[in-house]
Scaffold this motif. Structure first.
Motif, PDB file in Angstrom:
ATOM      1  N   LEU A 104       5.193  -4.429   4.826  1.00 44.74           N
ATOM      2  CA  LEU A 104       5.760  -5.085   3.657  1.00 44.74           C
ATOM      3  C   LEU A 104       6.707  -4.181   2.870  1.00 44.74           C
ATOM      4  CD1 LEU A 104       2.561  -6.921   2.349  1.00 44.74           C
ATOM      5  CD2 LEU A 104       4.305  -7.771   3.927  1.00 44.74           C
ATOM      6  N   MET A 105       7.530  -4.824   2.051  1.00 45.65           N
ATOM      7  CA  MET A 105       8.528  -4.150   1.222  1.00 45.65           C
ATOM      8  C   MET A 105       7.855  -3.312   0.141  1.00 45.65           C
ATOM      9  SD  MET A 105      11.696  -3.687   0.678  1.00 45.65           S
ATOM     10  CE  MET A 105      12.396  -2.701  -0.620  1.00 45.65           C
ATOM     11  N   PRO A 106       8.104  -2.010   0.127  1.00 42.42           N
ATOM     12  CA  PRO A 106       7.493  -1.153  -0.886  1.00 42.42           C
ATOM     13  C   PRO A 106       7.899  -1.533  -2.314  1.00 42.42           C
ATOM     14  CG  PRO A 106       8.488   0.153   0.853  1.00 42.42           C
ATOM     15  CD  PRO A 106       8.932  -1.268   1.070  1.00 42.42           C
ATOM     16  N   ARG A 107       6.995  -1.262  -3.237  1.00 44.15           N
ATOM     17  CA  ARG A 107       7.216  -1.360  -4.684  1.00 44.15           C
ATOM     18  C   ARG A 107       7.340  -2.784  -5.215  1.00 44.15           C
ATOM     19  NH1 ARG A 107      10.132   2.367  -2.282  1.00 44.15           N
ATOM     20  NH2 ARG A 107      12.044   1.154  -2.387  1.00 44.15           N
ATOM     21  N   SER A 108       7.377  -3.769  -4.366  1.00 44.22           N
ATOM     22  CA  SER A 108       7.545  -5.163  -4.771  1.00 44.22           C
ATOM     23  C   SER A 108       6.306  -5.698  -5.488  1.00 44.22           C
ATOM     24  CB  SER A 108       7.807  -6.000  -3.504  1.00 44.22           C
ATOM     25  OG  SER A 108       7.547  -7.359  -3.716  1.00 44.22           O
ATOM     26  N   PRO A 109       6.490  -6.575  -6.489  1.00 46.45           N
ATOM     27  CA  PRO A 109       5.328  -7.187  -7.137  1.00 46.45           C
ATOM     28  C   PRO A 109       4.564  -8.116  -6.195  1.00 46.45           C
ATOM     29  CG  PRO A 109       7.346  -8.135  -8.003  1.00 46.45           C
ATOM     30  CD  PRO A 109       7.750  -7.005  -7.103  1.00 46.45           C
ATOM     31  N   SER A 110       5.192  -8.533  -5.110  1.00 48.09           N
ATOM     32  CA  SER A 110       4.503  -9.309  -4.069  1.00 48.09           C
ATOM     33  C   SER A 110       3.960  -8.392  -2.992  1.00 48.09           C
ATOM     34  CB  SER A 110       5.456 -10.303  -3.388  1.00 48.09           C
ATOM     35  OG  SER A 110       5.779 -11.357  -4.212  1.00 48.09           O
TER      36      SER A 110
END
Length: 149
Positions: A104-110
């Protein structure tokens, strides 16, 4: 071939809040030889692209799942319901695809894993996981942040 749920933005889909993607050679190397299920929980939850930046307020994704924190745009608009809906849809996609792991995409709120923005919209990171990352982990799907992003 083992399947992996992967943030759609990491697969070249321009679905990030800023309308861009984050595909990279490091991500391609990380998913090589795997069946990939690309998924964007924010879009699946009903948010448009591009959209206002959002951050976790009052805790991380686990706290959002427990109802003690929320996800808020930089305008103050609460988008917690959309993030929860997107997380549930991501879990369903992972299960339907036979995924045991997610990249998953780092730092994302999701999608953030290990560190997320602190809710002040100042770029400050704090330990924690995003809403989708937390839900996947609670349901036995191993989550790791994408390399090189």
């Amino acid at each position: 071939m083992e399947a992996m749920l992967v943030s759609a933005c990491l697969r070249g889909v321009p679905c990030r809040f800023d309308g861009k993607h984050k595909a990279s050679p490091e991500v391609e190397d990380a998913v090589a030889g795997r069946a990939v299920v690309p998924f964007c929980p924010e879009v699946a939850g009903g948010l448009v692209t591009p959209r206002r930046p959002a951050e976790l307020v009052g805790g991380d994704g686990y706290d959002v799942l427990d109802g003690t924190a929320r996800v808020v745009e930089d305008t103050g608009r609460d988008v917690t319901a959309e993030f929860l809906d997107g997380a549930r849809r991501a879990l369903a996609a992972a299960r339907n695809g036979g995924c045991t792991e997610a990249l998953l995409m780092p730092r994302s709120p999701s999608c953030g894993r290990g560190a997320v923005y602190d809710g002040s919209f100042t770029g400050r990171l704090v330990p924690g996981d995003g809403v989708t990352a937390a839900l996947l982990q609670r349901n036995g799907i191993a989550v790791r942040p994408a390399p090189g992003v």
